[in-house]
Design a protein around this motif. Structure first.
Motif, PDB file in Angstrom:
ATOM      1  N   PHE A 102     -13.524 -18.718   4.406  1.00  0.00           N
ATOM      2  CA  PHE A 102     -13.669 -17.493   3.608  1.00  0.00           C
ATOM      3  C   PHE A 102     -14.629 -17.627   2.435  1.00  0.00           C
ATOM      4  CE2 PHE A 102      -9.165 -17.699   5.100  1.00  0.00           C
ATOM      5  CZ  PHE A 102      -9.309 -16.783   6.132  1.00  0.00           C
ATOM      6  N   ALA A 103     -15.202 -18.811   2.246  1.00  0.00           N
ATOM      7  CA  ALA A 103     -16.099 -19.058   1.109  1.00  0.00           C
ATOM      8  C   ALA A 103     -15.425 -18.653  -0.200  1.00  0.00           C
ATOM      9  CB  ALA A 103     -17.424 -18.324   1.287  1.00  0.00           C
ATOM     10  N   CYS A 104     -14.145 -19.005  -0.298  1.00  0.00           N
ATOM     11  CA  CYS A 104     -13.355 -18.635  -1.476  1.00  0.00           C
ATOM     12  C   CYS A 104     -12.320 -19.721  -1.708  1.00  0.00           C
ATOM     13  CB  CYS A 104     -12.678 -17.291  -1.224  1.00  0.00           C
ATOM     14  SG  CYS A 104     -11.688 -16.709  -2.608  1.00  0.00           S
ATOM     15  N   LYS A 105     -12.068 -20.023  -2.966  1.00  0.00           N
ATOM     16  CA  LYS A 105     -11.038 -20.999  -3.280  1.00  0.00           C
ATOM     17  C   LYS A 105      -9.680 -20.457  -2.838  1.00  0.00           C
ATOM     18  CE  LYS A 105     -13.109 -23.596  -6.974  1.00  0.00           C
ATOM     19  NZ  LYS A 105     -13.216 -24.847  -6.255  1.00  0.00           N
ATOM     20  N   LYS A 106      -8.913 -21.323  -2.218  1.00  0.00           N
ATOM     21  CA  LYS A 106      -7.609 -20.926  -1.683  1.00  0.00           C
ATOM     22  C   LYS A 106      -6.720 -20.334  -2.774  1.00  0.00           C
ATOM     23  CE  LYS A 106      -3.457 -22.674   0.544  1.00  0.00           C
ATOM     24  NZ  LYS A 106      -2.780 -23.839   1.115  1.00  0.00           N
ATOM     25  N   GLU A 107      -6.706 -20.948  -3.936  1.00  0.00           N
ATOM     26  CA  GLU A 107      -5.800 -20.508  -4.997  1.00  0.00           C
ATOM     27  C   GLU A 107      -6.092 -19.072  -5.439  1.00  0.00           C
ATOM     28  OE1 GLU A 107      -2.358 -21.061  -6.702  1.00  0.00           O
ATOM     29  OE2 GLU A 107      -3.294 -22.471  -5.344  1.00  0.00           O
ATOM     30  N   ILE A 108      -7.352 -18.711  -5.499  1.00  0.00           N
ATOM     31  CA  ILE A 108      -7.723 -17.341  -5.890  1.00  0.00           C
ATOM     32  C   ILE A 108      -7.277 -16.355  -4.815  1.00  0.00           C
ATOM     33  CG2 ILE A 108      -9.676 -15.786  -6.287  1.00  0.00           C
ATOM     34  CD1 ILE A 108     -11.114 -18.242  -7.553  1.00  0.00           C
ATOM     35  N   LEU A 109      -7.615 -16.661  -3.575  1.00  0.00           N
ATOM     36  CA  LEU A 109      -7.247 -15.784  -2.467  1.00  0.00           C
ATOM     37  C   LEU A 109      -5.736 -15.723  -2.298  1.00  0.00           C
ATOM     38  CD1 LEU A 109      -8.308 -13.946  -0.257  1.00  0.00           C
ATOM     39  CD2 LEU A 109      -8.596 -15.955   1.206  1.00  0.00           C
ATOM     40  N   ARG A 110      -5.061 -16.842  -2.490  1.00  0.00           N
ATOM     41  CA  ARG A 110      -3.600 -16.872  -2.362  1.00  0.00           C
ATOM     42  C   ARG A 110      -2.944 -15.940  -3.378  1.00  0.00           C
ATOM     43  NH1 ARG A 110       0.917 -18.652  -4.245  1.00  0.00           N
ATOM     44  NH2 ARG A 110       0.006 -19.699  -6.024  1.00  0.00           N
ATOM     45  N   GLY A 111      -3.424 -15.959  -4.606  1.00  0.00           N
ATOM     46  CA  GLY A 111      -2.877 -15.069  -5.637  1.00  0.00           C
ATOM     47  C   GLY A 111      -3.070 -13.604  -5.278  1.00  0.00           C
ATOM     48  N   GLN A 112      -4.239 -13.282  -4.762  1.00  0.00           N
ATOM     49  CA  GLN A 112      -4.513 -11.896  -4.379  1.00  0.00           C
ATOM     50  C   GLN A 112      -3.663 -11.467  -3.192  1.00  0.00           C
ATOM     51  OE1 GLN A 112      -8.772 -12.033  -3.782  1.00  0.00           O
ATOM     52  NE2 GLN A 112      -9.173 -11.354  -5.869  1.00  0.00           N
ATOM     53  N   LEU A 113      -3.560 -12.339  -2.190  1.00  0.00           N
ATOM     54  CA  LEU A 113      -2.769 -11.979  -1.005  1.00  0.00           C
ATOM     55  C   LEU A 113      -1.272 -11.948  -1.304  1.00  0.00           C
ATOM     56  CD1 LEU A 113      -4.614 -13.820   1.905  1.00  0.00           C
ATOM     57  CD2 LEU A 113      -4.757 -11.421   1.211  1.00  0.00           C
ATOM     58  N   ARG A 114      -0.812 -12.816  -2.191  1.00  0.00           N
ATOM     59  CA  ARG A 114       0.596 -12.787  -2.583  1.00  0.00           C
ATOM     60  C   ARG A 114       0.920 -11.475  -3.271  1.00  0.00           C
ATOM     61  NH1 ARG A 114       2.681 -13.074  -7.214  1.00  0.00           N
ATOM     62  NH2 ARG A 114       0.896 -14.091  -8.162  1.00  0.00           N
ATOM     63  N   ALA A 115       0.087 -11.093  -4.222  1.00  0.00           N
ATOM     64  CA  ALA A 115       0.308  -9.845  -4.944  1.00  0.00           C
ATOM     65  C   ALA A 115       0.208  -8.636  -4.000  1.00  0.00           C
ATOM     66  CB  ALA A 115      -0.702  -9.721  -6.091  1.00  0.00           C
ATOM     67  N   ALA A 116      -0.741  -8.686  -3.075  1.00  0.00           N
ATOM     68  CA  ALA A 116      -0.884  -7.583  -2.116  1.00  0.00           C
ATOM     69  C   ALA A 116       0.346  -7.492  -1.213  1.00  0.00           C
ATOM     70  CB  ALA A 116      -2.142  -7.771  -1.277  1.00  0.00           C
ATOM     71  N   ALA A 117       0.844  -8.640  -0.756  1.00  0.00           N
ATOM     72  CA  ALA A 117       2.041  -8.638   0.093  1.00  0.00           C
ATOM     73  C   ALA A 117       3.236  -8.080  -0.675  1.00  0.00           C
ATOM     74  CB  ALA A 117       2.340 -10.044   0.607  1.00  0.00           C
ATOM     75  N   GLU A 118       3.396  -8.497  -1.921  1.00  0.00           N
ATOM     76  CA  GLU A 118       4.501  -7.997  -2.734  1.00  0.00           C
ATOM     77  C   GLU A 118       4.388  -6.490  -2.961  1.00  0.00           C
ATOM     78  OE1 GLU A 118       4.485 -10.430  -6.257  1.00  0.00           O
ATOM     79  OE2 GLU A 118       5.085 -12.217  -5.131  1.00  0.00           O
ATOM     80  N   LEU A 119       3.191  -6.035  -3.261  1.00  0.00           N
ATOM     81  CA  LEU A 119       2.968  -4.611  -3.472  1.00  0.00           C
ATOM     82  C   LEU A 119       3.230  -3.824  -2.190  1.00  0.00           C
ATOM     83  CD1 LEU A 119       1.960  -2.339  -5.365  1.00  0.00           C
ATOM     84  CD2 LEU A 119      -0.355  -2.859  -4.567  1.00  0.00           C
ATOM     85  N   ASP A 120       2.740  -4.325  -1.072  1.00  0.00           N
ATOM     86  CA  ASP A 120       2.935  -3.627   0.204  1.00  0.00           C
ATOM     87  C   ASP A 120       4.398  -3.610   0.630  1.00  0.00           C
ATOM     88  OD1 ASP A 120       0.257  -2.950   0.422  1.00  0.00           O
ATOM     89  OD2 ASP A 120      -0.244  -4.702   1.642  1.00  0.00           O
ATOM     90  N   ILE A 121       5.125  -4.691   0.377  1.00  0.00           N
ATOM     91  CA  ILE A 121       6.560  -4.712   0.701  1.00  0.00           C
ATOM     92  C   ILE A 121       7.301  -3.710  -0.175  1.00  0.00           C
ATOM     93  CG2 ILE A 121       8.653  -6.128   0.591  1.00  0.00           C
ATOM     94  CD1 ILE A 121       6.849  -8.517   1.519  1.00  0.00           C
ATOM     95  N   SER A 122       6.919  -3.605  -1.436  1.00  0.00           N
ATOM     96  CA  SER A 122       7.533  -2.616  -2.323  1.00  0.00           C
ATOM     97  C   SER A 122       7.205  -1.196  -1.877  1.00  0.00           C
ATOM     98  CB  SER A 122       7.064  -2.817  -3.763  1.00  0.00           C
ATOM     99  OG  SER A 122       7.577  -4.016  -4.282  1.00  0.00           O
ATOM    100  N   LYS A 123       5.946  -0.950  -1.527  1.00  0.00           N
ATOM    101  CA  LYS A 123       5.543   0.380  -1.051  1.00  0.00           C
ATOM    102  C   LYS A 123       6.262   0.773   0.230  1.00  0.00           C
ATOM    103  CE  LYS A 123       0.831   0.888  -2.809  1.00  0.00           C
ATOM    104  NZ  LYS A 123      -0.593   0.991  -2.388  1.00  0.00           N
ATOM    105  N   ALA A 124       6.631  -0.218   1.029  1.00  0.00           N
ATOM    106  CA  ALA A 124       7.324   0.052   2.285  1.00  0.00           C
ATOM    107  C   ALA A 124       8.817   0.322   2.059  1.00  0.00           C
ATOM    108  CB  ALA A 124       7.139  -1.111   3.257  1.00  0.00           C
ATOM    109  N   ARG A 125       9.230   0.279   0.806  1.00  0.00           N
ATOM    110  CA  ARG A 125      10.592   0.647   0.408  1.00  0.00           C
ATOM    111  C   ARG A 125      11.664  -0.280   0.963  1.00  0.00           C
ATOM    112  NH1 ARG A 125       9.864   4.527  -2.875  1.00  0.00           N
ATOM    113  NH2 ARG A 125       8.477   6.243  -2.490  1.00  0.00           N
ATOM    114  N   LEU A 126      11.451  -1.561   0.811  1.00  0.00           N
ATOM    115  CA  LEU A 126      12.406  -2.550   1.304  1.00  0.00           C
ATOM    116  C   LEU A 126      13.823  -2.269   0.826  1.00  0.00           C
ATOM    117  CD1 LEU A 126      13.181  -5.246   2.663  1.00  0.00           C
ATOM    118  CD2 LEU A 126      12.513  -6.377   0.541  1.00  0.00           C
ATOM    119  N   LEU A 127      13.980  -1.980  -0.459  1.00  0.00           N
ATOM    120  CA  LEU A 127      15.322  -1.798  -1.008  1.00  0.00           C
ATOM    121  C   LEU A 127      15.873  -0.393  -0.799  1.00  0.00           C
ATOM    122  CD1 LEU A 127      14.995  -3.799  -4.340  1.00  0.00           C
ATOM    123  CD2 LEU A 127      15.945  -4.545  -2.154  1.00  0.00           C
ATOM    124  N   GLU A 128      15.010   0.585  -0.674  1.00  0.00           N
ATOM    125  CA  GLU A 128      15.463   1.970  -0.559  1.00  0.00           C
ATOM    126  C   GLU A 128      15.715   2.401   0.878  1.00  0.00           C
ATOM    127  OE1 GLU A 128      12.314   4.029  -2.430  1.00  0.00           O
ATOM    128  OE2 GLU A 128      12.923   3.451  -4.441  1.00  0.00           O
TER     129      GLU A 128
END
Length: 144
Positions: A102-128
């Motif tokens: 990806f021509a990108c440091k893993k740590e930077i991409l990992r932070g972005q993908l972690r936050a995106a996964a968390e946001l998407d799981i929240s948007k999908a209404r896991l708890l509701e």
């Protein structure tokens, strides 16, 4: 907006923190080319050990999502699963694999993908509105 609209947050956020490096969501971060790397990695490194998905069904659903098919909440659920798969696949990669792929440091991409996964799981209404697809996404996220 209806209560089933994943963009309407009703106070039940599973993950709530600042996301300074996140462009928006995983659809803006992960390209089709990146998915072509992440999905085989997830299948060979994670799915064979933690068998949560029926791979042909998931691939068909994600392809349908990517073409815009389905209702808003179903698209949000599939996006959560998509994001969790990409994040978990990246977590199994070495720093060198990430930089070469990806021509990108893993740590930077990992932070972005972690936050995106968390946001998407929240948007999908896991708890509701728990749903099998969202529960699968959450479990895959927890595995990483």
């Amino acid at each position: 907006m209806s209560s089933s609209d994943p963009n309407v947050i009703t106070g039940t956020l599973l993950f709530h923190h600042d996301v300074p490096n996140l462009v928006g969501d995983a659809t803006q971060i992960v390209t089709k080319e990146m998915k072509s790397i992440f999905f085989p990695i997830y299948k060979t490194r994670v799915d064979c050990i933690v068998k949560v998905l029926h791979w042909p069904s998931v691939m068909a659903s994600i392809e349908k999502k990517d073409s815009g098919g389905g209702d808003v909440l179903e698209l949000a659920r599939l996006q959560a699963l998509d994001s969790a798969i990409c994040y978990t696949a990246l977590c199994t990669m070495t720093d060198e694999e990430s930089e070469n792929s990806f021509a990108c440091k893993k740590e930077i991409l990992r932070g972005q993908l972690r936050a995106a996964a968390e946001l998407d799981i929240s948007k999908a209404r896991l708890l509701e509105q728990p749903d099998l697809t969202v529960l699968q996404a959450f479990f895959i996220y927890l595995v990483s």
